[in-house]
Design a protein around this motif. Sequence first.
Motif, short mmCIF file in Angstrom:
data_model
loop_
_atom_site.label_atom_id
_atom_site.label_comp_id
_atom_site.label_asym_id
_atom_site.label_seq_id
_atom_site.Cartn_x
_atom_site.Cartn_y
_atom_site.Cartn_z
N MET A 1 0.82 -1.19 0.00
CA MET A 1 0.00 0.00 0.00
C MET A 1 0.87 1.26 0.00
N LEU A 2 1.95 1.26 0.81
CA LEU A 2 2.83 2.42 0.87
C LEU A 2 3.47 2.70 -0.48
N THR A 3 3.92 1.63 -1.14
CA THR A 3 4.55 1.83 -2.45
C THR A 3 3.54 2.33 -3.49
N ARG A 4 2.28 1.90 -3.34
CA ARG A 4 1.24 2.37 -4.27
C ARG A 4 0.98 3.86 -4.07
N VAL A 5 0.91 4.27 -2.80
CA VAL A 5 0.68 5.70 -2.50
C VAL A 5 1.84 6.53 -3.01
N VAL A 6 3.07 6.06 -2.79
CA VAL A 6 4.24 6.79 -3.26
C VAL A 6 4.24 6.86 -4.78
N ALA A 7 3.89 5.75 -5.44
CA ALA A 7 3.86 5.73 -6.90
C ALA A 7 2.79 6.67 -7.45
N GLU A 8 1.64 6.74 -6.79
CA GLU A 8 0.56 7.59 -7.28
C GLU A 8 0.83 9.08 -7.05
N LEU A 9 1.40 9.39 -5.91
CA LEU A 9 1.67 10.81 -5.60
C LEU A 9 2.98 11.29 -6.22
N GLY A 10 3.87 10.37 -6.51
CA GLY A 10 5.13 10.75 -7.14
C GLY A 10 5.99 11.54 -6.18
N PRO A 11 6.74 12.49 -6.70
CA PRO A 11 7.68 13.24 -5.85
C PRO A 11 6.96 14.11 -4.82
N TRP A 12 5.69 14.29 -4.96
CA TRP A 12 4.94 15.14 -4.01
C TRP A 12 4.63 14.42 -2.71
N LEU A 50 15.23 14.11 -8.95
CA LEU A 50 15.75 12.78 -9.30
C LEU A 50 14.67 11.74 -9.54
N TRP A 51 13.43 12.13 -9.69
CA TRP A 51 12.34 11.16 -9.72
C TRP A 51 12.52 10.12 -10.83
N ASN A 52 13.05 10.48 -11.94
CA ASN A 52 13.19 9.53 -13.06
C ASN A 52 14.52 8.78 -13.04
N ALA A 53 15.38 9.07 -12.09
CA ALA A 53 16.66 8.36 -11.99
C ALA A 53 16.42 6.93 -11.53
N ALA A 54 17.20 6.01 -12.05
CA ALA A 54 17.00 4.58 -11.76
C ALA A 54 17.26 4.26 -10.28
N PHE A 55 18.21 4.93 -9.69
CA PHE A 55 18.55 4.64 -8.29
C PHE A 55 17.58 5.28 -7.29
N TRP A 56 16.71 6.14 -7.73
CA TRP A 56 15.82 6.86 -6.81
C TRP A 56 14.55 6.06 -6.54
N ILE A 57 14.75 4.90 -5.95
CA ILE A 57 13.63 4.03 -5.60
C ILE A 57 13.17 4.37 -4.19
N TRP A 58 12.02 3.84 -3.77
CA TRP A 58 11.46 4.25 -2.48
C TRP A 58 12.36 3.86 -1.32
N GLU A 59 13.15 2.76 -1.45
CA GLU A 59 14.06 2.39 -0.37
C GLU A 59 15.17 3.44 -0.20
N THR A 60 15.69 3.93 -1.31
CA THR A 60 16.72 4.97 -1.25
C THR A 60 16.15 6.23 -0.59
N GLN A 61 14.94 6.56 -1.00
CA GLN A 61 14.31 7.75 -0.42
C GLN A 61 14.11 7.59 1.09
N LEU A 62 13.65 6.41 1.49
CA LEU A 62 13.39 6.17 2.91
C LEU A 62 14.68 6.21 3.73
#
Length: 151
Positions: A1-12, A50-62
């Motif tokens: 669910m968290l990944t879905r919310v992050v994917a839908e809201l994007g960088p916001w 960096l939203w479109n960068a390959a390394f900028w996944i949700w784990e990196t952000q967290l």
Amino acid sequence: MLTRVVAELGPWTWWIVGLALLAAEMMVPGFFLVWIGLAALAVGVLSLLLWNAAFWIWETQLILFAILAVAATFLGRRLTLRHDATDEPFLNQRGASLVGRTATLLEPIAEGRGRIRIDDTIWRVTGPNLPIGTQVKVVASNGRDLTVEPL
């Protein structure tokens, strides 16, 4: 669910989290959530870049958010501790605030004890034996007793 919310809201997502934490800071006593909120906003800025960068996944952000939150909290704590100094350091230490003041002996100091009046209070004093009416200066405070010396 968290990944879905992050994917839908994007960088916001991080902007929303940061602003929610800053808003919560206003309702919670203390001064803590602001640092975590600022860390979330910093990750939000990086997410916009960096939203479109390959390394900028949700784990990196967290992980980055956790590191920034800890760093911001420690930095904020250091900044706020420096500003805790008050312009009235003797506010609750009435005797200590009298050090340096002068007064006239109301009762002679005999056997090391006497009395003076400062403002509207009569204080017990200790010091060398002195006659009544001698001008003295308060040099120390020990709870309810003041230590004086002649001028």
